[in-house]
Design an enzyme around this catalytic site. Sequence first.
Site, PDB file in Angstrom:
ATOM      1  N   GLY A 108      11.528 -12.077 -17.111  1.00 46.75           N
ATOM      2  CA  GLY A 108      12.946 -12.400 -17.044  1.00 46.75           C
ATOM      3  C   GLY A 108      13.281 -13.628 -17.854  1.00 46.75           C
ATOM      4  O   GLY A 108      12.489 -14.121 -18.665  1.00 46.75           O
ATOM      5  N   THR A 156      15.536 -17.463 -17.368  1.00 45.88           N
ATOM      6  CA  THR A 156      16.247 -18.387 -16.489  1.00 45.88           C
ATOM      7  C   THR A 156      16.851 -19.499 -17.323  1.00 45.88           C
ATOM      8  O   THR A 156      16.147 -20.160 -18.102  1.00 45.88           O
ATOM      9  CB  THR A 156      15.294 -18.991 -15.437  1.00 45.88           C
ATOM     10  N   LYS A 216      17.672 -23.316 -21.439  1.00 47.63           N
ATOM     11  CA  LYS A 216      16.649 -22.720 -20.591  1.00 47.63           C
ATOM     12  C   LYS A 216      16.131 -23.751 -19.594  1.00 47.63           C
ATOM     13  O   LYS A 216      16.092 -24.950 -19.868  1.00 47.63           O
ATOM     14  CB  LYS A 216      15.488 -22.199 -21.438  1.00 47.63           C
ATOM     15  N   CYS A 218      19.137 -21.674 -26.567  1.00 54.25           N
ATOM     16  CA  CYS A 218      17.830 -21.755 -25.919  1.00 54.25           C
ATOM     17  C   CYS A 218      17.586 -23.113 -25.296  1.00 54.25           C
ATOM     18  O   CYS A 218      16.691 -23.270 -24.466  1.00 54.25           O
ATOM     19  CB  CYS A 218      16.720 -21.421 -26.922  1.00 54.25           C
TER      20      CYS A 218
END
Length: 766
Positions: free
Chosen positions: A547, A549, A427, A424
Amino acid sequence: MNTPDSPVLRDIVLVGGGHSHVGVLRSFAMQPVPGVRLTLICTDSHTPYSGMLPGYVAGHYGYDEVHIDVRRLAQFAGARFYGDAVVGIDRTNQKVQCAGRPPVPYDLLSINIGSTPQLQQVVGAAEFAVAVKPINRFNQRWLALLARVKTHTGPMRIAVVGAGAGGVELLLAMQHRLRNELKALGRDPALLQFHLFTASAHILPTHNPRVRRSFAQTLQQRGVVVHANAEVTAVAAGQLQIARGETLGVDETIWVTQAGGPAWLQGTGLALDASGFIQVNDCLQSTTDAQIFAAGDIASMVNRPLEKAGVFAVRQGKPLADNLRRVVSGQALRAYHPQKRWLALISTGDQYAVASRGGLHFEGAWVWRWKDWIDRRFMAKFQDLPEMDAASMQSAAPAISPVHLSADENAQAISAIAMRCGGCGAKVGATVLSRALGNLQTIERSDVLIGLHAPDDAAVVRVPPGMAMLHSVDFFRAFIDDPYVFGKVAANHALGDIFAMGGQAQSATAIATVPPGLEAKVEDLLFQMMTGAVEVLNDAGCALVGGHTGEGKELALGFAINGLIAENMDKVLRKGGMRAGDVLLLTKPIGTGTLFAAHARLKAKGRWIDAALASMVRSNRLGAQCLREHGATACTDLTGFGLLGHLVEMTRPSGVDAELDLGALPLLDGALETAAAGILSSLQPANVRLRRAISNRRGNQAQMLKHPAYPLIFDPQTAGGLLASVPSGNADACVAALKALGYPDTAVIGRITTQGDDMAPIVLNP
């Protein structure tokens, strides 16, 4: 796609593919600046070299010999190519405004767009005259004129307005070509009469008397009527009006005079001269805005007024590239010193030329051969592009200072090149993401209860009564350097499965990776890409609901698509419904795999890539509806498995065989050439394994293998067309309807047959 190893720190945007900018692109290709990204915004992928254009008109050169493939050159330079027209500049926010895409941010801007005919100054000229400039649009106008002349019956008068070197040279080239065309058609070339108009007392007013006399004699010998002191004040259908009150009946009028800057420059606030050209200092820098440069005909040097001649645009390429480098590195600029005299080689249409420099004059066939040698040598620099690997590019790097950054930008740059987190931690930052996505204008649907602009842990959508859900997902990395167009293609590709089954798209969830960099650069990259994608999704009635990214080395985008279809499975258009006697239709040409493999190797022509992208962004939505209306029995969209792979997926569950006509396959321009050169997609070998599905019932295997289209049945497609079976009685009407809906390459490519004893279901007919 060309992904730089270092983060982008500065964006240099080049507007126009003129002679100066092709020099800048080649310079940066040979000596790249780490952290500097170039973007070329140009309306056309091929820009003509003005020095050879008369030879092309005269028939001495082919199209590719006189045009620079700027898309290919941009690829070589590691620059992004945006095919669009510029309509303005937002200098406050440092963005270039385009006709058909989001604004493009710049740190430095350079303009090299040539000049624009000021036809509005003469009554009727815009409607009834054929303008030579802007030069990048001349070819289509010339071909149209050529066609009109060849079909005209009886005598024909052609007027050329403007008797400078450009007008005289073009007239003689046209006369040479058109007379030869009429001879070839068995018609009398004397039916053509040419008239040359000039407001001056002499033709070629900027050249010496000996040169003027030479051309006056040539024009007289060739029957050209010269009208001196004859300013054209009005143009009408079949007529020219002269200032002194005379009129002349004409069939065609060619306009080679009164050029200036485009109208959109008036709204930029930049200092312009009386003709609308950008005023620049000796460093080719706008006198108004230090972040904007201009070169070639569009530039007006305030301290050194120059004639509008191609030689200056060519010579300005090197100092322009040097000063752009100097600005980004914080160095002092250098002045450009144009030559006081220059050599002009003016052709007479028939491989004969006149040399003019100051008071010098000489002429002959040898001068044309000399000119031809000079021109071809110049073009070779942009056509014969050398192979450049990372090591050679590094060794060629210029000795300049690093990119100049502010303290905040420097901190961001250090962060961008630091070791990146995984999981994560990879991101994209929430602030960057919210700014990039906050400006997207996504459609709203009543069945989307929680979506993009009311974010939660997940989107919530309602399934209407009597409907079932369709689910599909696609994801791939960028294969072009334009994120806006890539976003369109990625969304179009993802929607294809929903349309092929007869469904309607409901919602989409995006998954994207973007290379790390300065926040502003990452934000714009996301915005450009997602704007293209959302435009396609909105057109399909599909709501973007969320979504993920993250950072990655390469730009990539995909979508999970939810669609709706009637619960009655009889309404679902599946792969397995083919019936013997059906015909096989394909709605788009094939060849994207080989073309983009060639593009990555600088082996594809720009116009081939233009046509491929135009096909890839064409939605299958209307095509799928049309196929259903004409009774299609089975359908799928062509993607990575290629034509043969998808056809096998259809014949096997249908319990049928199929015959393919290789000669009927619609092919993208250039696909035969690149495939014949052995330039194939990396997925091609895996697809070729399916050749065992091809039977050889007619004993023509050798002929089949030699067919030029044979490799393309294995070619993986991106955002390809629809492959469908249709009852034979409906085929003609279906093809006509599809073409009327915007699928001009739709073709019947085969027929469905009963299943034979052979395990291979596909028969190929060469």
